[in-house]
Design a protein around this motif. Structure first.
Motif, PDB file in Angstrom:
ATOM      1  N   LEU A 298       9.212  -6.127   6.166  1.00 30.93           N
ATOM      2  CA  LEU A 298       9.960  -4.894   5.920  1.00 30.93           C
ATOM      3  C   LEU A 298      10.349  -4.233   7.237  1.00 30.93           C
ATOM      4  O   LEU A 298      11.455  -3.695   7.370  1.00 30.93           O
ATOM      5  CB  LEU A 298       9.124  -3.942   5.066  1.00 30.93           C
ATOM      6  CG  LEU A 298       8.869  -4.379   3.618  1.00 30.93           C
ATOM      7  CD1 LEU A 298       7.845  -3.469   2.958  1.00 30.93           C
ATOM      8  CD2 LEU A 298      10.182  -4.364   2.828  1.00 30.93           C
TER       9      LEU A 298
ATOM     10  N   VAL B  49       4.809  -4.506  -3.539  1.00 26.97           N
ATOM     11  CA  VAL B  49       6.039  -4.561  -2.759  1.00 26.97           C
ATOM     12  C   VAL B  49       7.075  -5.439  -3.420  1.00 26.97           C
ATOM     13  O   VAL B  49       8.270  -5.197  -3.339  1.00 26.97           O
ATOM     14  CB  VAL B  49       5.741  -5.052  -1.332  1.00 26.97           C
ATOM     15  CG1 VAL B  49       7.027  -5.221  -0.532  1.00 26.97           C
ATOM     16  CG2 VAL B  49       4.823  -4.060  -0.632  1.00 26.97           C
TER      17      VAL B  49
ATOM     18  N   ARG C 179       6.348   3.302  -3.852  1.00 27.65           N
ATOM     19  CA  ARG C 179       6.063   2.539  -2.634  1.00 27.65           C
ATOM     20  C   ARG C 179       6.616   3.222  -1.383  1.00 27.65           C
ATOM     21  O   ARG C 179       6.255   2.860  -0.271  1.00 27.65           O
ATOM     22  CB  ARG C 179       6.608   1.127  -2.738  1.00 27.65           C
ATOM     23  CG  ARG C 179       8.089   0.961  -2.531  1.00 27.65           C
ATOM     24  CD  ARG C 179       8.441  -0.488  -2.256  1.00 27.65           C
ATOM     25  NE  ARG C 179       8.116  -1.325  -3.403  1.00 27.65           N
ATOM     26  CZ  ARG C 179       9.018  -1.792  -4.259  1.00 27.65           C
ATOM     27  NH1 ARG C 179      10.277  -1.491  -4.102  1.00 27.65           N
ATOM     28  NH2 ARG C 179       8.669  -2.553  -5.258  1.00 27.65           N
TER      29      ARG C 179
ATOM     30  N   ASN D   6       7.819   5.927   6.407  1.00 26.41           N
ATOM     31  CA  ASN D   6       8.116   4.602   5.864  1.00 26.41           C
ATOM     32  C   ASN D   6       9.262   3.994   6.666  1.00 26.41           C
ATOM     33  O   ASN D   6      10.039   4.711   7.309  1.00 26.41           O
ATOM     34  CB  ASN D   6       8.417   4.646   4.358  1.00 26.41           C
ATOM     35  CG  ASN D   6       9.715   5.320   4.012  1.00 26.41           C
ATOM     36  OD1 ASN D   6      10.791   4.869   4.386  1.00 26.41           O
ATOM     37  ND2 ASN D   6       9.637   6.428   3.269  1.00 26.41           N
TER      38      ASN D   6
ATOM     39  N   ALA E 133       4.543  -5.931   5.018  1.00 23.63           N
ATOM     40  CA  ALA E 133       4.823  -4.865   5.984  1.00 23.63           C
ATOM     41  C   ALA E 133       5.616  -5.364   7.183  1.00 23.63           C
ATOM     42  O   ALA E 133       6.592  -4.723   7.611  1.00 23.63           O
ATOM     43  CB  ALA E 133       3.515  -4.222   6.446  1.00 23.63           C
TER      44      ALA E 133
ATOM     45  N   GLU F 226       3.599   1.468   5.377  1.00 22.93           N
ATOM     46  CA  GLU F 226       3.499   0.096   4.883  1.00 22.93           C
ATOM     47  C   GLU F 226       2.298  -0.627   5.499  1.00 22.93           C
ATOM     48  O   GLU F 226       1.665  -1.469   4.855  1.00 22.93           O
ATOM     49  CB  GLU F 226       4.788  -0.666   5.188  1.00 22.93           C
ATOM     50  CG  GLU F 226       5.991  -0.232   4.365  1.00 22.93           C
ATOM     51  CD  GLU F 226       6.703   0.997   4.912  1.00 22.93           C
ATOM     52  OE1 GLU F 226       7.714   1.413   4.313  1.00 22.93           O
ATOM     53  OE2 GLU F 226       6.261   1.542   5.951  1.00 22.93           O
TER      54      GLU F 226
ATOM     55  N   PHE G 271       0.518  -3.068   2.880  1.00 21.15           N
ATOM     56  CA  PHE G 271       1.520  -3.829   2.143  1.00 21.15           C
ATOM     57  C   PHE G 271       1.564  -5.249   2.702  1.00 21.15           C
ATOM     58  O   PHE G 271       1.695  -5.437   3.913  1.00 21.15           O
ATOM     59  CB  PHE G 271       2.893  -3.184   2.311  1.00 21.15           C
ATOM     60  CG  PHE G 271       3.134  -1.962   1.458  1.00 21.15           C
ATOM     61  CD1 PHE G 271       2.083  -1.198   0.994  1.00 21.15           C
ATOM     62  CD2 PHE G 271       4.430  -1.588   1.132  1.00 21.15           C
ATOM     63  CE1 PHE G 271       2.311  -0.074   0.215  1.00 21.15           C
ATOM     64  CE2 PHE G 271       4.663  -0.476   0.351  1.00 21.15           C
ATOM     65  CZ  PHE G 271       3.600   0.291  -0.113  1.00 21.15           C
TER      66      PHE G 271
END
Length: 333
Positions: free
Chosen positions: A152, A331, A315, A74, A149, A141, A146
């Motif tokens: 993030l 998310v 998550r 992650n 993504a 992600e 997500f």
């Protein structure tokens, strides 16, 4: 910013009797990361230490899926891993007389992370993951789709760049750079301690002698937080250092360095013998609790490991696709 603190509060550091280990709990290898996962989510813990391992949970029908998912990264943890890699490499080169400029370190870190991004964007289900030290990491992600993504990833890049820039430019850290150049310095040293009640494994980011004392420190990519958990982690390093370096607890200077906090924050901790005893007692207690679940894990009884069901934890979990609770991760939660 420099701050002086003590480890654990007054109640926690009072003399405590050491619990007696139940059964052969010493076969469990305690590490702060293992302990943290056990506290966070038992299903994630099962997947990591039993389900995805070849030698355990041999009756687990999802073995190959678990092994694949365990390799996902992650963005938060991956940024921290890259930061540690770059710092370790810079300090090792500096110890040999090859000092890196901040631009070189930032460029290398960003290129590593961009490879992860490209690989994750282009990944297609069923494609085998690459192996090797320089292989890109599939970011979960993107794997799980997500919607945020990309955002993030951008935020984690900014956090990584800030932490590395602070490492190079904060004058308060020059002392640590200099200490790392000492012939007897230890840079990302894996330490192990075998006790009658437990086996401890940890990784000291940096340790070196200074004025007849031992400096031990831990780099953090983010800001301060989780004081109690961080304190146990630091004291476990001190416990290992006592054995590894053959020094008294009172001669150890512990530092936690939050590289992403403002311009960087250093917190110094004193170490006392009673704190070492307290940490040892807590490690024994942790080991006993993990040992109580050990046979279920070895036998592949995944149902004994209850998922936490907390969206903020879920998550970040690589095994969310197999979670028996079927938690839908949003998310934005």
């Amino acid at each position: 910013m420099f701050q002086q603190m003590t480890l654990f509060d007054a109640e926690a550091t009072r003399a405590q009797p050491l619990p007696k280990a139940a059964g052969d709990s010493s076969q469990i290898e305690w590490s702060h990361s293992r302990r943290d996962l056990f506290e966070r989510c038992l299903f994630w813990y099962y997947g990591t230490y039993y389900g995805a391992r070849k030698g355990t949970a041999k009756s687990e029908p999802r073995k190959e899926q678990l092994r694949f998912l365990k390799k996902l990264g992650n963005v938060n943890l991956r940024a921290g891993t890259i930061m540690h890699l770059v710092i370790r490499t810079c300090l090792q080169h500096s110890k040999k007389g090859d000092s890196w400029a901040v631009e070189r370190a930032l460029s290398w870190a960003q290129e590593i992370y961009k490879q992860d991004l490209r690989f994750s964007r282009e990944y297609r289900p069923g494609t085998p993951l690459l192996s090797g030290t320089n292989a890109p990491v599939l970011l979960m992600e993107f794997f799980y789709g997500f919607p945020e993504a990309e955002e993030l990833w951008e935020k984690s890049v900014a956090r990584l760049r800030k932490a590395l820039a602070n490492f190079f430019t904060n004058p308060e850290f020059k002392r640590f750079h200099h200490g790392a150049s000492h012939p007897d310095s230890l840079i990302e040293k894996t330490v192990r301690l075998k006790d009658r009640h437990f086996n401890l494994r940890g990784q000291i980011d940096l340790a070196y002698p200074e004025d007849e004392r031992q400096v031990v420190l831990d780099w953090k990519i983010g800001g301060a937080g989780g004081e109690s958990s961080d304190s146990l982690q630091l004291l476990s390093y001190a416990l290992a250092a006592v054995e590894e370096l053959g020094c008294a607890p009172e001669s150890i200077d512990l530092y936690k360095v939050h590289l992403g906090d403002g311009e960087g924050k250093v917190t110094a901790y004193t170490v006392r013998d009673h704190q070492i005893r307290s940490a040892r007692a807590r490690i024994i207690q942790d080991t006993e609790r993990m040992y109580s679940m050990d046979q279920y894990g070895r036998d592949g009884v995944s149902g004994a490991f209850t998922p936490c069901g907390q969206p903020r934890v879920c998550r970040m979990c690589p095994f969310q696709a197999l979670c028996p609770k079927g938690v839908e991760v949003h998310v934005g939660d």
